[in-house]
Every structure is written in structure tokens, then in C-alpha cells.
Design a protein around this motif. Structure first.
Motif, mmCIF file in Angstrom:
data_model
loop_
_atom_site.group_PDB
_atom_site.id
_atom_site.type_symbol
_atom_site.label_atom_id
_atom_site.label_comp_id
_atom_site.label_asym_id
_atom_site.label_seq_id
_atom_site.Cartn_x
_atom_site.Cartn_y
_atom_site.Cartn_z
ATOM 1 N N ALA A 166 0.835 -1.196 0.000
ATOM 2 C CA ALA A 166 0.000 0.000 0.000
ATOM 3 C C ALA A 166 0.870 1.245 0.000
ATOM 4 C CB ALA A 166 -0.909 0.003 1.225
ATOM 5 N N VAL A 167 0.490 2.229 -0.836
ATOM 6 C CA VAL A 167 1.151 3.534 -0.864
ATOM 7 C C VAL A 167 0.103 4.589 -0.515
ATOM 8 C CG1 VAL A 167 2.399 5.224 -2.245
ATOM 9 C CG2 VAL A 167 2.830 2.772 -2.585
ATOM 10 N N VAL A 180 4.415 5.558 3.029
ATOM 11 C CA VAL A 180 3.644 6.775 3.294
ATOM 12 C C VAL A 180 4.416 7.979 2.769
ATOM 13 C CG1 VAL A 180 2.644 8.245 5.085
ATOM 14 C CG2 VAL A 180 2.555 5.749 5.322
ATOM 15 N N GLN A 181 3.720 8.853 2.035
ATOM 16 C CA GLN A 181 4.304 10.089 1.513
ATOM 17 C C GLN A 181 3.488 11.271 2.015
ATOM 18 O OE1 GLN A 181 4.258 9.569 -2.753
ATOM 19 N NE2 GLN A 181 5.717 7.879 -2.713
ATOM 20 N N TYR A 240 8.901 5.886 4.491
ATOM 21 C CA TYR A 240 8.289 7.187 4.738
ATOM 22 C C TYR A 240 9.065 8.261 3.994
ATOM 23 C CZ TYR A 240 6.454 11.270 7.300
ATOM 24 O OH TYR A 240 5.879 12.466 7.639
ATOM 25 N N MET A 241 8.328 9.138 3.287
ATOM 26 C CA MET A 241 8.923 10.269 2.576
ATOM 27 C C MET A 241 8.182 11.539 2.977
ATOM 28 S SD MET A 241 9.259 10.998 -1.553
ATOM 29 C CE MET A 241 10.665 9.897 -1.765
ATOM 30 N N LEU A 242 8.934 12.578 3.367
ATOM 31 C CA LEU A 242 8.373 13.854 3.783
ATOM 32 C C LEU A 242 9.023 14.978 2.986
ATOM 33 C CD1 LEU A 242 6.621 15.508 5.854
ATOM 34 C CD2 LEU A 242 8.721 15.669 7.231
ATOM 35 N N ALA A 243 8.211 15.768 2.295
ATOM 36 C CA ALA A 243 8.718 16.924 1.549
ATOM 37 C C ALA A 243 8.446 18.183 2.363
ATOM 38 C CB ALA A 243 8.049 17.023 0.179
ATOM 39 N N THR A 244 9.505 18.904 2.733
ATOM 40 C CA THR A 244 9.337 20.087 3.572
ATOM 41 C C THR A 244 8.892 21.309 2.782
ATOM 42 O OG1 THR A 244 11.671 20.696 3.360
ATOM 43 C CG2 THR A 244 11.073 19.253 5.200
ATOM 44 N N ASP A 245 8.908 21.233 1.461
ATOM 45 C CA ASP A 245 8.470 22.370 0.629
ATOM 46 C C ASP A 245 7.220 22.029 -0.174
ATOM 47 O OD1 ASP A 245 9.783 20.497 -0.938
ATOM 48 O OD2 ASP A 245 10.821 21.977 -2.179
ATOM 49 N N GLU A 246 6.411 21.103 0.342
ATOM 50 C CA GLU A 246 5.176 20.710 -0.325
ATOM 51 C C GLU A 246 4.023 20.695 0.673
ATOM 52 O OE1 GLU A 246 4.880 20.371 -3.482
ATOM 53 O OE2 GLU A 246 6.656 19.438 -4.364
ATOM 54 N N GLY A 247 2.812 20.661 0.128
ATOM 55 C CA GLY A 247 1.615 20.611 0.954
ATOM 56 C C GLY A 247 0.806 19.366 0.670
ATOM 57 N N HIS A 248 -0.405 19.560 0.156
ATOM 58 C CA HIS A 248 -1.333 18.449 -0.062
ATOM 59 C C HIS A 248 -1.035 17.807 -1.413
ATOM 60 C CE1 HIS A 248 -4.804 16.230 1.259
ATOM 61 N NE2 HIS A 248 -5.448 16.455 0.127
ATOM 62 N N GLY A 249 0.044 17.082 -1.476
ATOM 63 C CA GLY A 249 0.516 16.492 -2.730
ATOM 64 C C GLY A 249 1.768 17.194 -3.197
ATOM 65 N N PHE A 250 2.526 16.529 -4.077
ATOM 66 C CA PHE A 250 3.807 17.059 -4.545
ATOM 67 C C PHE A 250 3.618 17.748 -5.889
ATOM 68 C CE2 PHE A 250 6.640 13.765 -2.130
ATOM 69 C CZ PHE A 250 6.026 14.136 -0.942
ATOM 70 N N ILE A 305 0.514 7.047 11.796
ATOM 71 C CA ILE A 305 0.334 5.702 11.224
ATOM 72 C C ILE A 305 1.680 5.041 10.970
ATOM 73 C CG2 ILE A 305 0.193 6.348 8.764
ATOM 74 C CD1 ILE A 305 -2.077 3.777 10.502
ATOM 75 N N VAL A 306 2.671 5.816 10.531
ATOM 76 C CA VAL A 306 4.009 5.248 10.315
ATOM 77 C C VAL A 306 4.548 4.670 11.612
ATOM 78 C CG1 VAL A 306 6.413 5.842 9.824
ATOM 79 C CG2 VAL A 306 4.605 6.682 8.322
ATOM 80 N N GLN A 307 4.484 5.426 12.682
ATOM 81 C CA GLN A 307 5.076 4.965 13.943
ATOM 82 C C GLN A 307 4.268 3.824 14.550
ATOM 83 O OE1 GLN A 307 7.544 7.555 16.172
ATOM 84 N NE2 GLN A 307 6.463 9.371 15.441
ATOM 85 N N ALA A 308 2.954 3.840 14.371
ATOM 86 C CA ALA A 308 2.133 2.761 14.915
ATOM 87 C C ALA A 308 2.389 1.444 14.191
ATOM 88 C CB ALA A 308 0.657 3.133 14.832
ATOM 89 N N VAL A 309 2.439 1.479 12.861
ATOM 90 C CA VAL A 309 2.664 0.242 12.107
ATOM 91 C C VAL A 309 4.075 -0.272 12.341
ATOM 92 C CG1 VAL A 309 2.716 -0.790 9.803
ATOM 93 C CG2 VAL A 309 0.928 0.839 10.383
ATOM 94 N N ARG A 310 5.034 0.631 12.513
ATOM 95 C CA ARG A 310 6.418 0.203 12.742
ATOM 96 C C ARG A 310 6.607 -0.571 14.041
ATOM 97 N NH1 ARG A 310 10.722 4.838 10.712
ATOM 98 N NH2 ARG A 310 10.485 4.394 8.465
ATOM 99 N N GLN A 311 5.694 -0.448 14.976
ATOM 100 C CA GLN A 311 5.811 -1.232 16.207
ATOM 101 C C GLN A 311 5.693 -2.727 15.934
ATOM 102 O OE1 GLN A 311 3.162 0.213 19.252
ATOM 103 N NE2 GLN A 311 3.806 2.350 18.985
#
Length: 677
Positions: free
Chosen positions: A546-547, A604-605, A634-644, A621-627
Motif C-alpha cells: 500500500a502507498v 507513506v508520503q 516514509y517520505m516527507l517533503a518540507t516544501d510541499e503541501g497536499h501532494g507534490f 500511522i508510520v510509527q504505529a505500524v512500525r511497532q
């Protein structure tokens, strides 16, 4: 209102309005020098300091080379036409983000007008002076849009609004005298309508000062009146005519009942309006409403009753004699012309088959219709139609990295049964020439009241053409386009019943001999991200991977943390989390509460500046499933909002997505391996 309409706002100078309450502040982009996430092991991607990853492997060079041409695909969308129709203002990408371009002849050069770091996707000319352009732009994907004015003579852009509150829905009167937009400057929560003279565009005043979300829709020809909509939900909007000088409001829609508004324009004389609404029918139909008879007390005559599909867009010719009417017929757009004198409706059959947006007439041309058209095998492009000869003319041809679009896959429209008598429509992309059973990726749209349309998708074409996987794109109950009863079937606590459509989708896959029900992946963004997480939480044995892109992991925490200006609009759709009975259902159907059941691989993005689905939804959700399963990507874009929206970020997200699915779903199996013939 039309899902394509986004609310926006302008602020006032203190000298012209009561002192405003503190405005909501735009989210600030995270500095790459500081850690933007609480997820353990996260670090910036080499060469892309604004892209942080955890557990995401390096993309193999072979996959990168296979995808590069697909990722060079671009599209062009019409934003406005000059008064004489000889200049088209479009948005397209030639570098990292969409920018404004001018096209002055069919298939002519796209002259770039803006060169900003942030994308620009909404703009319009000033009538009477096409050297002046108004546009909206945000920062870092935070959606706190500001209104700018570009003077093409100098090439300079001027900020017209306060730089911190949220603005939307820019309109200019046909005589070029008035500028209107929406804004949250008063208190950060309610969206008011502002107007300003174009000669002094910073001298704005509030035309409405009321609770809720209000948006300017269209000016009358003389600029004296403005259509304004109040939106409480996608199925609950009211329409008013407001006097620009005095602010006096006249209600058009009835006080009782509710209905959605998809499009509305003034009639040529300004004494009536053409209104597309589903208030009186399961579908949005077209009505002419005389203002001297408003507010309505009874249903007016429908001008499109014979067409059992939604009217999605309207455009009136300058002479007032032709009304272009766009219909959404099973996801495809059909455009007809209504003779406003005889009320006869005639199809415009010369347009290419596909999906169309933004139909419009130039202010001084009643013989020319402009619009954006796209289909599943080629990106969106800009066209015009000569209404005398009915001949369509293509103005842009967007590239697909040099690839032959004839090799791409055309989806098949299918339907399959679910619970409660529901028939789920879906588009199925099958790889050409495949033998044996192929893996399947189910792709859910956002919204929830969105609709998956047969438009070009790099994701779908690469998965089918290069990876040999099928892609199934369902429009589950709650989707737009199939009547308001279907759209309302997932409202509030009824969302629990809508999860049955996931099971129905899996049963459909199992019923098809060419699809491998043992290797199913799922992906989606926003509400589609919720459906993705719900799929693996509530059908854990039937999904392999799942993505989730900017998805909701907990309905109550999402509603509590989404931006204040949109919270009530979302409560109308999902239910009010402050009601204990509603919250109990929301918690029961939230994937976060069922993480122990998840067995599928998860990626998760998220954008750090997302005002809709905040970063906390992704990280919890990332931290819960990782347990239970540490290898969550996990990918986080610091210069993006609701989608890339920035190409470099989007490329990395799409390449790693394909790498993820290839790893967990594998290649098609031969007939010998599956025992089929």
C-alpha cells in the motif's frame, strides 16, 4: 459548488475596514537544516535537502532510466483568453513547476510569463488590457494563496494582498473596473468576499462579512452585480446576487432544502441567471432563474431534463445567444450548445473524445469556444472550436518524453456489484499482450466527493506498459458524477457501509481470469489515502502493498487538526467528531485503531505544509505500524503541501512508488506458472 472552484481571499487595508482579528498564518516551510519529523531514522535525501526519507532505498539506475521519459510528460491547461481570442493564457511546466505562458497562434511558441519557484495554476487577464494578469500563488504548498498582479509591459508582479491569510476565486468584471476574490483575513476561519477597483487593487473592501465560506462567482455584464455563493458542503450551497456598490444581497436559491451548485452565469441582460444545480433532481440540471422571481419557491423549468448526467460547466457567448453546456457522461465530457432563444440543445460532436475543463468564450467573440481537453493516452492540451464551421483547432501539444502515445493503454469502463444494490463504476487498465495472471494496483481518488476520470496518468501508463501490472481505478459510493444519491451514500456514519466497496473491488479482481487476486496493491491520495489505509486495515489478508499519499489515518484527529477555514466543510462530509455517537463510528473505521491487523507492506508520503491533512496523520500511522513491522517506508517533503507539485519531488515520489510495487507485487506470471491456458 464545482469541485474545481477553490475558495480564496483578499485582505483589506486597515484604513478601509474595521480592525480585523488576527488572521490565520500560512504554514512556514520547514528549514532543511533542522529535523522536520519525529519519525526515527529520517534524513534528507542526498541532493534533495527538502526531501526527507526513512527506510526508502535508493532507486536502481535501471528503473530510473525506464521512468525518466514518462516523468518528462507535461500538460497544458487553459486559464483565460484575451478579449479577441487571439491570445490564450495557459499554465504548463517547462522546468520544475507550472508557470504562466502565453500562446498567440495554434501550435505556436509558449512564451513564459512567470519564473517563480512556486507553481501558478490560476490566473486571468484584465478585460480591456491583456497586458495585466491577476494570479494566485502560495508558498510551500500551504494553500495560503495570495493575489498578485502581473504587468506584462514591465514583467513585474505586485502583491495585492496581506501575504498571510488565505485567498481564492479571483474574478474581474467584464468592463475591467472591478476585482473580486475570497479571503480569510477577518478572522482566519470565515471566507469573506472582497472587491476592489482595478485602478486601486489594494483598496479592497469586504462585500460580505458573514460566518461560513463565501465565494465570488461571476459579475454581470455592467459590473454592477456579483453572483456570490455560500458553501456549507458539496451538496449544500446557496446563491445570492450582491450589489457591488451597496453590498445589498438578494437570495436566489430557496431558504428551504439544500442542493449543490456546479456552475452559474449571468444571462446577457443581467436580469436572470443560468444555474446548474442538483437541488431539484438526482443530477445537476440547467435552469434559467429570473431575478425578479427570486428567491425561488418552486422548481423552475429544467433546460436539460433529457440528459441524465451532471451539468459541470457553463459559458455564455458575449451576444447572449449561445450557452455552452458541459456534461459529465460516465466520466467523459460531452459539450452541447443551448440556443437561449429557442432553448434547443445541440451536441458539439466535433470535439475529440475525452475530458474537458474550463470552457469559455472570449469577451468579444461569440463564434469561438476555448477549452482544455485530455484523455487517458495523452496529456491535457488547449483547443478552440470555431462554432460556425464546428472545426476544432489544437493550440498546444504537450510532450510525453518522446514516447509514442499509441503504445499506451486505453482503460475499459467496467461495473461490479457491491452491497446495498450499489454498482461500482471503475476504469480498468490492462497491460497489452500479457499472458497469464498479472498483479493489480487499485487506485482510489480523493475527495471523498471526487471522481476518477479517464485522464492521462504517468502512474497507470508506466505500471501497465513497463511493469506489466493492471491498474483498477474505482469510483466507489460517495463519488461525484453518478447522481447526488450515490454521492451521499458515504456521508457521516454511512462511511462504514462504504468500506464494503473495497471488498467488492477485491471480489471483482478475483472474478477476472487475467488478474492475480493473490498479488494486489493499493494506492491513493488524501481521502484516497484513507481508503488505502482502510483497505489494508480491514481487508488485511487480501493486499500485499500500500502507498498512502497525504492520507487520513484517524478521522477524529484529522477533523480536529485540519485548518480552521475548512473544518466545518469537512464535518458536513465526515460527521462531527464532537458528537460522541458519531465519534464512536469514526474511531471504529479509522485505520489507526486497527494497525495490529495490517499485514501489507506500507509506504507513506506526506507534505510538511499540508493544510488539509496535516503531517501528524502520516506520522502517527508510520510509527504505529512500525511497532509491528519496522520496514515501513516514509517520505516527507518540507516544501510541499497536499501532494507534490515540484517536479524533482514528484519524480522521486513516483520512482520510489514504482520501485515499492515492483518489489512487493513482482512481475506477471506465465500461463504455465498459474495453470491457465
Amino acid at each position: 459548488m464545482n469541485p474545481g472552484l477553490l475558495p480564496l481571499v483578499v485582505s483589506l487595508l486597515a484604513a478601509q475596514a474595521p480592525a480585523p482579528a488576527p488572521a490565520a498564518q500560512a504554514p512556514k516551510a520547514q528549514a532543511s537544516a533542522s529535523k522536520p519529523s519525529q519519525v526515527p531514522g529520517i534524513a534528507p535525501l542526498p541532493g534533495q535537502p527538502n526531501l526527507w526519507v526513512s527506510n526508502v532505498p535508493t532507486v536502481p539506475e535501471a528503473l530510473r532510466q525506464r521512468m525518466e521519459q514518462y516523468l518528462e510528460a507535461r500538460s497544458a491547461a487553459l486559464l483565460d483568453t484575451s478579449d479577441d481570442g487571439k491570445q490564450l493564457l495557459i499554465t504548463t511546466r517547462f522546468a520544475d513547476t507550472n508557470q504562466l505562458h502565453l500562446v498567440e497562434m495554434p501550435m505556436g511558441a509558449r512564451t513564459q510569463l512567470t519564473f517563480a519557484r512556486e507553481p501558478i495554476n490560476r490566473a486571468l487577464f484584465q478585460p480591456g488590457d491583456s497586458n495585466v494578469i491577476y494570479f494566485l500563488q502560495d508558498k510551500g504548498g500551504g494553500e495560503f494563496f495570495q493575489v498578485f498582479r502581473l504587468d506584462r509591459r514591465t514583467g513585474r508582479s505586485e502583491l495585492l494582498t496581506d501575504g498571510k491569510s488565505r485567498h481564492s476565486d479571483v474574478k474581474v468584471s467584464q468592463d475591467g473596473r472591478w476585482l473580486a476574490y475570497g479571503g480569510t483575513g477577518r478572522n482566519g476561519k470565515d471566507t469573506d468576499v472582497y472587491v476592489a477597483p482595478t485602478a486601486q487593487p489594494r483598496q479592497a473592501r469586504r462585500l460580505t462579512e458573514l460566518e461560513g465560506s463565501w465565494a465570488p462567482i461571476a459579475f454581470s455584464n455592467d459590473g454592477a452585480k456579483l453572483l456570490v455563493a455560500q458553501e456549507r458542503a458539496v451538496d449544500d450551497a446557496d446563491l445570492y446576487v450582491v450589489d457591488v456598490a451597496s453590498g445589498a444581497r438578494q437570495r436566489i436559491t430557496p431558504q428551504e432544502g439544500k442542493g449543490g451548485i456546479t456552475s452559474v452565469v449571468f444571462a446577457h441582460d443581467g436580469k436572470s441567471v443560468y444555474l446548474a444545480t442538483d437541488r431539484y433532481s438526482d443530477f445537476a440540471e440547467l435552469y434559467r432563474v429570473d431575478l425578479d422571481k427570486a428567491p425561488l419557491t418552486a422548481a423552475p423549468e429544467s433546460l436539460t431534463k433529457a440528459v441524465k448526467w451532471n451539468v459541470t460547466d457553463l459559458a455564455l457567448s458575449p451576444d447572449g445567444r449561445k450557452l455552452a453546456v458541459a456534461f459529465n457522461e460516465d466520466g467523459f465530457t460531452k459539450v452541447s450548445l443551448l440556443d437561449t432563444r429557442t432553448k434547443a440543445l445541440a451536441p458539439l460532436d466535433s470535439l475529440p473524445k475525452g475530458v474537458a475543463f474550463g470552457i469559455s468564450f472570449p469577451l468579444k467573440r461569440s463564434d469561438l469556444l476555448a477549452l482544455t481537453v485530455g484523455d487517458a493516452k495523452s496529456p491535457m492540451d488547449v483547443w478552440t472550436v470555431d462554432l460556425k464551421s464546428r472545426k476544432p483547432t489544437r493550440w498546444t501539444r504537450s510532450e510525453v518524453g518522446g514516447l509514442d502515445t499509441n503504445t499506451f493503454v486505453e482503460p475499459v469502463l467496467v461495473r461490479y456489484p457491491s452491497t446495498d444494490g450499489v454498482q461500482v463504476p471503475a476504469f480498468l487498465y490492462l497491460p497489452r499482450g500479457a499472458t497469464g495472471k498479472v498483479p493489480v494496483i487499485v487506485s482510489f481518488h480523493g475527495g471523498p466527493e471526487g471522481q476518477s476520470l479517464p485522464l492521462f496518468s504517468t502512474f497507470a501508463q508506466f505500471a501497465t506498459t513497463e511493469l506489466g501490472m493492471a491498474v483498477l481505478v474505482p469510483n466507489v459510493r460517495g463519488s461525484e458524477g453518478y447522481g447526488k444519491a450515490y454521492r451521499a451514500m458515504d456521508d457521516g456514519v454511512k462511511r462504514e457501509q462504504s468500506l464494503a466497496d473495497i471488498g467488492a473491488t477485491l471480489d471483482f479482481i478475483a472474478s477476472r481470469k487475467e488478474l492475480d487476486a493473490s498479488r494486489v496493491g493499493v494506492s491513493g491520495g488524501s481521502y484516497g489515502g484513507y481508503m488505502t489505509l482502510a483497505s489494508v486495515a480491514f481487508y488485511p489478508e487480501r493486499f500485499k502493498a500500500a502507498v498512502d499519499v497525504v492520507g487520513i489515518s484517524s478521522l477524529p484527529s484529522f477533523l480536529e487538526n485540519t485548518q480552521a477555514y475548512r473544518r466545518d466543510l469537512r464535518r458536513a462530509e465526515y460527521g462531527d467528531e464532537r458528537d460522541p455517537a458519531v465519534r464512536k463510528v469514526q474511531e471504529r473505521i479509522s485505520p489507526l485503531g486497527s494497525v495490529a491487523r495490517i499485514r501489507a507492506a506500507l509506504y507513506v508520503q506526506q507534505g510538511a505544509n499540508d493544510p488539509r491533512v496535516p503531517q501528524s496523520e502520516a506520522e502517527q500511522i508510520v510509527q504505529a505500524v512500525r511497532q509491528r513491522s519496522p520496514d515501513v517506508w516514509y517520505m516527507l517533503a518540507t516544501d510541499e503541501g497536499h501532494g507534490f507539485q515540484k517536479k524533482a519531488n514528484r519524480d522521486s515520489a513516483q520512482m520510489t512508488t514504482m520501485m515499492f510495487f515492483e518489489k512487493h507485487l513482482g512481475a506477471p506470471r506465465s500461463p504455465e506458472a498459474t495453470g491457465t491456458k
